[in-house]
Design a protein around this motif. Structure first.
Motif, short mmCIF file in Angstrom:
data_model
loop_
_atom_site.label_atom_id
_atom_site.label_comp_id
_atom_site.label_asym_id
_atom_site.label_seq_id
_atom_site.Cartn_x
_atom_site.Cartn_y
_atom_site.Cartn_z
N ILE A 6 3.25 -8.65 -2.66
CA ILE A 6 3.65 -7.26 -2.93
C ILE A 6 3.68 -7.11 -4.45
O ILE A 6 4.47 -7.80 -5.11
N VAL A 7 2.82 -6.25 -4.99
CA VAL A 7 2.75 -6.15 -6.46
C VAL A 7 3.28 -4.81 -7.00
O VAL A 7 3.68 -4.73 -8.15
N ASN A 8 3.29 -3.79 -6.15
CA ASN A 8 3.67 -2.46 -6.67
C ASN A 8 5.19 -2.29 -6.79
O ASN A 8 5.76 -1.27 -6.40
N THR A 9 5.82 -3.30 -7.35
CA THR A 9 7.29 -3.33 -7.36
C THR A 9 7.91 -2.38 -8.37
O THR A 9 9.11 -2.10 -8.28
N SER A 10 7.13 -1.88 -9.33
CA SER A 10 7.74 -0.97 -10.32
C SER A 10 8.27 0.29 -9.62
O SER A 10 9.20 0.93 -10.13
N ALA A 11 7.72 0.60 -8.46
CA ALA A 11 8.20 1.77 -7.71
C ALA A 11 9.67 1.62 -7.31
O ALA A 11 10.39 2.61 -7.15
N PHE A 12 10.12 0.36 -7.16
CA PHE A 12 11.55 0.16 -6.80
C PHE A 12 12.45 0.72 -7.91
O PHE A 12 13.50 1.28 -7.64
N ILE A 13 11.99 0.56 -9.15
CA ILE A 13 12.80 1.03 -10.29
C ILE A 13 12.63 2.55 -10.44
O ILE A 13 13.59 3.30 -10.39
N SER A 14 11.38 2.96 -10.58
CA SER A 14 11.14 4.38 -10.87
C SER A 14 11.65 5.29 -9.75
O SER A 14 12.15 6.37 -10.01
N LEU A 74 0.83 -1.22 0.00
CA LEU A 74 0.00 0.00 0.00
C LEU A 74 0.86 1.26 0.00
O LEU A 74 0.51 2.28 -0.60
N THR A 75 2.02 1.18 0.64
CA THR A 75 2.87 2.37 0.79
C THR A 75 3.78 2.60 -0.42
O THR A 75 4.18 3.74 -0.69
N LEU A 76 4.12 1.53 -1.13
CA LEU A 76 5.11 1.65 -2.23
C LEU A 76 4.85 2.82 -3.18
O LEU A 76 5.77 3.59 -3.48
#
Ligand SMILES: NC(=O)c1ccc[n+]([C@@H]2O[C@H](COP(=O)([O-])OP(=O)(O)OC[C@H]3O[C@@H](n4cnc5c(N)ncnc54)[C@H](OP(=O)(O)O)[C@@H]3O)[C@@H](O)[C@H]2O)c1
Length: 334
Positions: A259-267, A229-231
């Motif tokens: 945990i699905v919002n993993t694109s935030a790790f890249i961006s 939720l926080t990503l």
């Protein structure tokens, strides 16, 4: 001399139940050379200990069936054949859920005689406080001006995180369950931005409203759903500190939230790091000094939730998963 102890009667299926634990009485052996006998005064219940009740190797070995339930302890040396300890010393140890502990002295430390109450040696100055200190400062690499989101903020770890973050010049957003805990965080702990996750219709929206510019450090005590939720709200270079998973400990691996919002790790060039407080054992002394000063100066407050009676251990432990504890949960044995 008799010792009472709680042992693992069966592996819990989901949230632990009282009959997962069994109270046993045994005769204490005679003290050998170099050994000491400690009568435990305070025993802790810890949410992270749930992992050791499953038959899975975590950062500790699983508790065997019939094994004593782990817990931090503070007690008084009753008899000692060890020159490093004398009768009457208060010692912090990890004897688990039993009235007495027999040891050769390894892994035990003498609790200073003041200025702090002995119970704090397994609370704010024990693993919970040290977890907050190193998790935030070393793992989270906190910087002045950061925005920190801390979950289970009315717990022992969370309360210390919120205050250490503020002491270091961060803006703090705290998440806790229920009006009473949230009020206490505002009034006693001095956190302006507090969210009752049980009471808000949209937790993400509530966090976004309190941290409109995003979050630099998520100090998470709760689990995967919270991280996911926080990503999307993390700022560039943000750090996610995976401290604990109290919402997930009772869920089998196959059903844990993902945990699905993993694109935030890249961006957003995020990092997510787990840790165990003992990783920083060599630096504990520094933390004790600084944290004791903060406490004595009134800058670091702590709350203990003490239940009296050895028999209360299973109930107190189970209560952690329903939010029944308010602060560091300890059992006063005598
Ligand atoms: N990595 C390490 O070395 C290390 C060391 C020590 C502790 N830890 C972890 O740090 C965390 C905090 O430990 P603590 O000793 O201070 O315990 P704590 O935060 O007091 O844990 C119990 C609290 O968790 C909250 N909770 C229970 N179920 C929940 C759920 N489903 N969703 C959200 N919150 C829930 C409840 O607070 P509310 O009423 O606010 O919901 C409850 O009072 C734990 O996850 C623990 O395992 C990690």
């Amino acid at each position: 001399m008799k010792n009472r102890k709680f042992v693992l009667a069966r592996r819990p299926d989901g949230t632990p139940r009282p009959d997962d634990f069994r109270l046993e009485t045994e005769e204490l052996p005679t003290l050998g050379e170099g050994q000491l006998l400690v009568r435990n005064q305070f025993i802790s219940v810890d949410p992270g200990m749930r992992a050791a009740l499953d038959d899975v190797v975590s950062y500790t070995q699983p508790v065997p069936l019939g094994g004593v339930i782990p817990g931090a302890t503070v007690g008084v040396v009753e008899t000692s054949n060890n020159p490093k300890f004398k009768k009457g010393d208060f010692v912090a140890a990890g004897f688990g859920w039993q009235e007495y502990g027999l040891s050769d002295g390894r892994g035990i430390r003498i609790v200073p005689d003041g200025p702090m109450p002995s119970s704090t040696a397994i609370g704010v100055l024990g693993i919970p406080g040290l977890t907050a200190y190193f998790g935030l400062l070393s793992v989270g690499r906190l910087k002045e001006g950061d925005t920190v989101l801390v979950t289970s903020a009315a717990g022992a770890v969370g309360t210390a995180v919120a205050q250490i973050a503020a002491l270091k010049g961060a803006k703090v957003v705290a998440v806790a369950g229920g009006a009473e805990k949230c009020q206490w965080l505002r009034d006693e702990i001095g956190v302006a931005d507090v969210i009752d996750y049980r009471g808000v219709p949209d937790l993400a929206a509530a966090i976004a409203a309190m941290a409109p510019d995003g979050i630099d450090v998520l100090f998470d005590n709760v689990g995967n759903a919270m991280i996911d939720l926080t990503l999307p709200m993390m700022r560039q270079g943000g750090r996610i500190v995976v401290c604990g998973q109290v919402a997930d400990y009772n869920i089998p691996a196959s059903r844990k939230p993902g945990i699905v919002n993993t694109s935030a790790f890249i961006s957003h060039r995020l990092t997510m790091s787990g840790f165990v407080a003992f990783d920083y054992a060599r630096e504990f002394r520094t933390a004790w000094g600084e944290m004791t000063d903060w406490i004595l100066e009134g800058k670091l407050k702590y709350r203990e939730d003490i239940a009296e009676g050895f028999e209360k251990l299973p109930e107190a432990f189970i209560g952690l998963f329903g939010g029944k504890n308010f602060g560091r949960k300890l059992i006063l044995v005598f």
